[in-house]
Design an enzyme around this catalytic site. Structure first.
Site, PDB file in Angstrom:
ATOM      1  N   ASP A 334      -8.748  -9.420   4.274  1.00  0.00           N
ATOM      2  CA  ASP A 334      -8.822 -10.735   4.790  1.00  0.00           C
ATOM      3  C   ASP A 334      -9.453 -10.974   5.959  1.00  0.00           C
ATOM      4  OD1 ASP A 334      -7.879 -13.435   5.029  1.00  0.00           O
ATOM      5  OD2 ASP A 334      -6.398 -13.013   6.709  1.00  0.00           O
ATOM      6  N   ASP A 603      -2.784 -10.151   7.444  1.00  0.00           N
ATOM      7  CA  ASP A 603      -1.895 -10.267   8.600  1.00  0.00           C
ATOM      8  C   ASP A 603      -1.110 -11.716   8.469  1.00  0.00           C
ATOM      9  OD1 ASP A 603      -3.845 -12.245   9.229  1.00  0.00           O
ATOM     10  OD2 ASP A 603      -3.815 -11.748  11.376  1.00  0.00           O
ATOM     11  N   ASN A 671       7.812  31.699 -15.466  1.00  0.00           N
ATOM     12  CA  ASN A 671       8.988  32.145 -15.422  1.00  0.00           C
ATOM     13  C   ASN A 671       9.759  31.948 -16.623  1.00  0.00           C
ATOM     14  OD1 ASN A 671       8.899  33.521 -13.084  1.00  0.00           O
ATOM     15  ND2 ASN A 671       9.866  31.963 -11.793  1.00  0.00           N
TER      16      ASN A 671
END
Length: 858
Positions: A334, A603, A671
């Site tokens: 902005d 803001d 694994n």
């Protein structure tokens, strides 16, 4: 926003009847009843989070749920040791996440300050009583209250104006306009597209700059325009890149589990006929695929990033936003209050030839200094530019006689002063077009000349050129009036003025704006300015901030485009002006739909929806409460360069999170493949489920140091992305390499050490436990970064963690207290073979990694 799309206006009488009130105000009993009906006049900038919502968020990780399910299954098959270990991991994961959420909430609570103030209302003790003015908390305002507004007041609710006197209101918190707008009780305007354009409405959260008014409250609390603008704070946020990445990993592992667990169960149960043993095999596969500490390690990575940014006075409200920040490639910002300081600064005073002129300067100062009404931003800029000595000297020369405050219809203000002799001096300042219309003479270089058509056109051209440069212009004109005692000289003059010149103002750019934009560009970010201000002012601010603009796109143009067309336009444009909140949100959404990760810096309340829709919302510490509530990061120092630091930290967070996820997925898949092979080849479990969990715990504990690990420059220089397909390919490739050496370990244990019967299963399980743990831990040092000259060295913390985990894996089998998990001491002959297997594994992994595409590893 329903309040902002109302139709034809009602008359004052119709409005009062609809609200069940009158110009005399409500009685105290009526006000109390309406307060009970409508509730307090509050707007929650940040919705409260219940303990249940926080607990659900803390325990909502797919791996936490999976661990809980596995613990139930382990109890069902009688493996209480495994179940206890599993539940312990659930508690640790959920506890760490819970603590982090509480920490973020507390940080936000320290920032969350709703402006508490009072309002002046007309209330009556009874229906027949005389109304009295009284101050009440804004929370006690109700629809139908008659309120009085004066300069400096913050409007506490949405108000329909009944009577005004030169009222000007700053509604930039809603519209983004940096200058106040005139308001009056006139309803002749008919239907308007936006209530912000209606002169007879004032909105909650806006401020009275000058004048006064009486109005009736039409909406309070969540029904106000302020609340509607901020209501998007409760909208569902876009899925973060970290969440998407973890979800992708989760589904990848779930798919592997769905394929491997039934296979192991059927094959093992069919061959041996022991379905309990087959179930344990299947659980071992699930445990082997589960990265138990994934939520903890990712949370630790977020925490590390948040702590690092706290040193730059940046509050991280949403931890996951750091990962999104690392992926941001377009930053929308902005103008008002973000690139600029949210004030207006005096620039120059010039005559009609564009030359500096002290007389224009002095007249403009007097017109502002002797104005009795409260100053707007332009007046403040004029009066604050002089030091005390110059101010005293200027005021000593002139005596104030009278003034007319700024009139929105005449678009000017006038003061009357007396310098010497018997003449009074009228000085008027205001909109150039309005002031020029009053003038029949011009003054340049001390010479007064008639206002010809050529002179008028030259003045208008000069103003237009300044406007094109983004400069706000006030025209200054003067007129002498002969002294007369009775009647007193009048201020009502609409002709006969001499145009003496113009005063220019600029929106001061934040000192951090230009270095911030330079750093954003160096970081590979595309920058798009989206503002509600005029295109000329916005272009000028961008140019002063070091951001040249080729084309300005107006909000009206955007409204006519499809989403696809808007995405194409947004990709090629750097400045959008005259944009309302809805259009700003559309621009952000279009960029996200085009495949970009979008950050937004704003803001105002008008930025709330866009902050919520963006992948990462950023605001200043002085932002509106709803903007702070919608933002993910808050810059307490209002320093834009902190955004660049945050982006780098976000990329570091994303890179280190990706390290753990990719390496762990590959190791755990290896694994699982090894357990599947063992279910076919071995008459016993190659490793107990509890041993797999302890092995994973040792490995993943070392990964808690990854948030502190170094990251190569290439990862910090450009936006990062999660690439699920590349992750799957990486996991399969390096998982198969890991499994191949697991099978080599099986062969060594079976044929060389003779662990080939169920009676020797403890030796076999311990041998694989040590090899698997060491291979998982040591390979992190290989896979953590692409091999090459620029590969950063691992941190000492990571090296220490790897060393400790390796020592633990070697020592645990020799500790009697640990034998309850099924480990046993290993023979000396085992260790030379172990060393050979590990060196070969690491060498082959390194060789394959050298040829692995760099882009596919992030």
């Amino acid at each position: 926003m329903k309040v902002l799309t109302i139709g034809p206006t009602r008359s004052v009488f119709e409005e009062l009847v609809a609200l069940g009130t009158s110009t005399r105000g409500l009685t105290e009993d009526e006000a109390a009843n309406r307060l009970h009906t409508h509730g307090e006049n509050r707007v929650e900038a940040v919705p409260a989070v219940s303990w249940w919502q926080r607990a659900r968020s803390a325990a909502g990780s797919p791996f936490v749920v999976l661990l809980a399910v596995l613990s139930v299954i382990l109890v069902a098959v009688g493996d209480l040791r495994g179940a206890i270990t599993c539940l312990t991991m659930v508690a640790v994961c959920a506890g760490v996440r819970w603590w982090q959420l509480i920490r973020a909430d507390r940080a936000m609570a320290a920032l969350h300050e709703l402006d508490l103030h009072t309002a002046t209302v007309r209330r009556r003790v009874s229906a027949d009583a005389v109304p009295r003015r009284r101050e009440v908390p804004v929370e006690d305002l109700v629809p139908g209250d008659v309120v009085e507004l004066d300069a400096g007041d913050v409007v506490g609710a949405d108000v329909r104006l009944l009577r005004t006197k030169r009222l000007r209101v700053d509604q930039s918190v809603l519209s983004g306009e940096s200058l106040p707008v005139g308001k009056n009780a006139d309803t002749a305007g008919g239907t308007v597209a936006s209530a912000l354009d209606r002169p007879d409405l004032c909105f909650a959260g806006t401020g009275v700059v000058s004048g006064s008014a009486v109005g009736v409250v039409v909406a309070t609390g969540s029904s106000t325009a302020f609340a509607e603008a901020g209501s998007s704070i409760t909208m569902t946020r876009p899925v973060s890149s970290i969440d998407a990445g973890v979800r992708s990993v989760s589904w990848t592992l779930v798919r592997f589990m769905a394929a491997l667990v039934p296979i192991v169960l059927v094959i093992s149960g069919g061959i041996s006929g022991d379905w309990t043993r087959a179930m344990l095999f299947a659980i071992s596969v699930a445990v082997g695929l589960t990265p138990e500490l994934l939520p903890v390690v990712v949370a630790a990575t977020f925490l590390r990033g948040a702590v690092a940014l706290s040193h730059r006075n940046v509050v991280v409200k949403r931890p996951e936003s750091l990962g999104d920040l690392g992926a941001v490639d377009v930053l929308c910002i902005d103008k008002t209050g973000t690139l600029t300081e949210d004030r207006v600064a005096y620039a120059f005073a010039v005559d009609l030839d564009g030359r500096p002129d002290d007389l224009v300067d002095t007249y403009a100062y007097l017109a502002a200094a002797y104005q009795s009404s409260p100053h707007n931003q332009l007046d403040t800029a004029l009066t604050e530019r002089l030091d005390d000595t110059d101010e005293m000297l200027t005021l000593a020369r002139f005596t104030a006689i009278d003034d007319t405050p700024f009139d929105p219809e005449q678009r000017r203000s006038t003061v009357m002063v007396r310098e010497r002799g018997d003449e009074y001096l009228l000085i008027t300042k205001g909109d150039p077009q309005a002031v020029i219309e009053l003038c029949d003479h011009t003054q340049t270089g001390g010479c007064v000349r008639p206002m010809t058509g050529t002179a008028r056109r030259a003045a208008e051209l000069l103003v237009a050129n300044y406007h094109d440069d983004g400069v706000r212009i006030l025209a200054v004109a003067a007129k002498t009036v002969p002294d007369q005692r009775f009647p007193a000289p009048s201020l009502d003059h609409d002709s006969g003025f001499t145009l003496v010149g113009f005063v220019g103002f600029v929106d001061p750019v934040r000192p951090s704006a230009e270095p911030a934009i330079h750093r954003w560009r160096e970081a590979g970010l595309a920058i798009t300015v989206v503002t509600g201000d005029s295109p000329a002012v916005a272009r000028h601010v961008c140019r002063r901030a070091g951001m040249p603009v080729d084309r300005v796109v107006l909000g009206a143009e955007v409204d006519e485009l499809t989403d696809r067309q808007l995405a194409d336009l947004a990709r090629a444009s750097t400045l959008f002006a005259r944009v309302d909140p809805h259009t700003k949100t559309r621009i952000v959404t279009a960029l996200r739909g085009d495949g970009h990760t979008v950050g937004l810096v704003g803001d105002g309340v008008n930025d709330t929806a866009a902050l919520r829709v963006a992948d990462v919302g950023i605001c200043m510490g002085t932002a509106a409460a709803t903007a702070r509530g919608a933002a993910d990061l808050i810059l307490l120092d209002n320093d834009l360069t902190a955004v660049a630091d945050a982006v780098v930290q976000g990329r570091r967070t994303l890179a280190n999170s990706a390290k753990f996820v990719t390496i762990t997925t590959a190791s755990n898949l290896g694994n699982a493949i090894s357990v599947v092979a063992a279910s076919v080849l071995l008459p016993f479990l190659p490793m107990l489920p509890v041993q797999l969990m302890v092995q994973n715990l040792l490995y993943e504990t070392t990964q808690l140091t990854l948030p502190f690990d170094t990251v190569d420059r290439a990862s910090l220089a450009r936006p990062g992305r999660w690439r699920p397909r590349s992750l799957t390919a990486f996991a399969i490739t390096f998982g198969l390499i890991s499994s191949a050496f697991d099978l080599a370990t099986f062969a060594m244990l079976w044929w060389i050490l003779g662990a080939d019967t169920p009676a020797e299963s403890a030796l076999f399980q311990t041998g694989w436990f040590v090899e698997a743990t060491l291979s998982q831990v040591l390979v992190v040092l290989v896979l953590r970064s692409r091999p090459g000259r620029t590969t950063p060295a691992p941190t000492r913390l990571l090296l220490a963690a790897v060393g400790l985990a390796s020592c633990a894996a070697l020592i645990l089998p020799f500790l009697p207290a640990i034998h309850w998990i099924g480990l046993t001491a290993l023979p000396t002959a085992y260790f030379p073979w172990l060393a050979g297997i590990l060196v070969s594994y690491l060498a082959i992994t390194y060789a394959v990694l050298r040829f692995w595409p760099q882009a596919a590893r992030r």
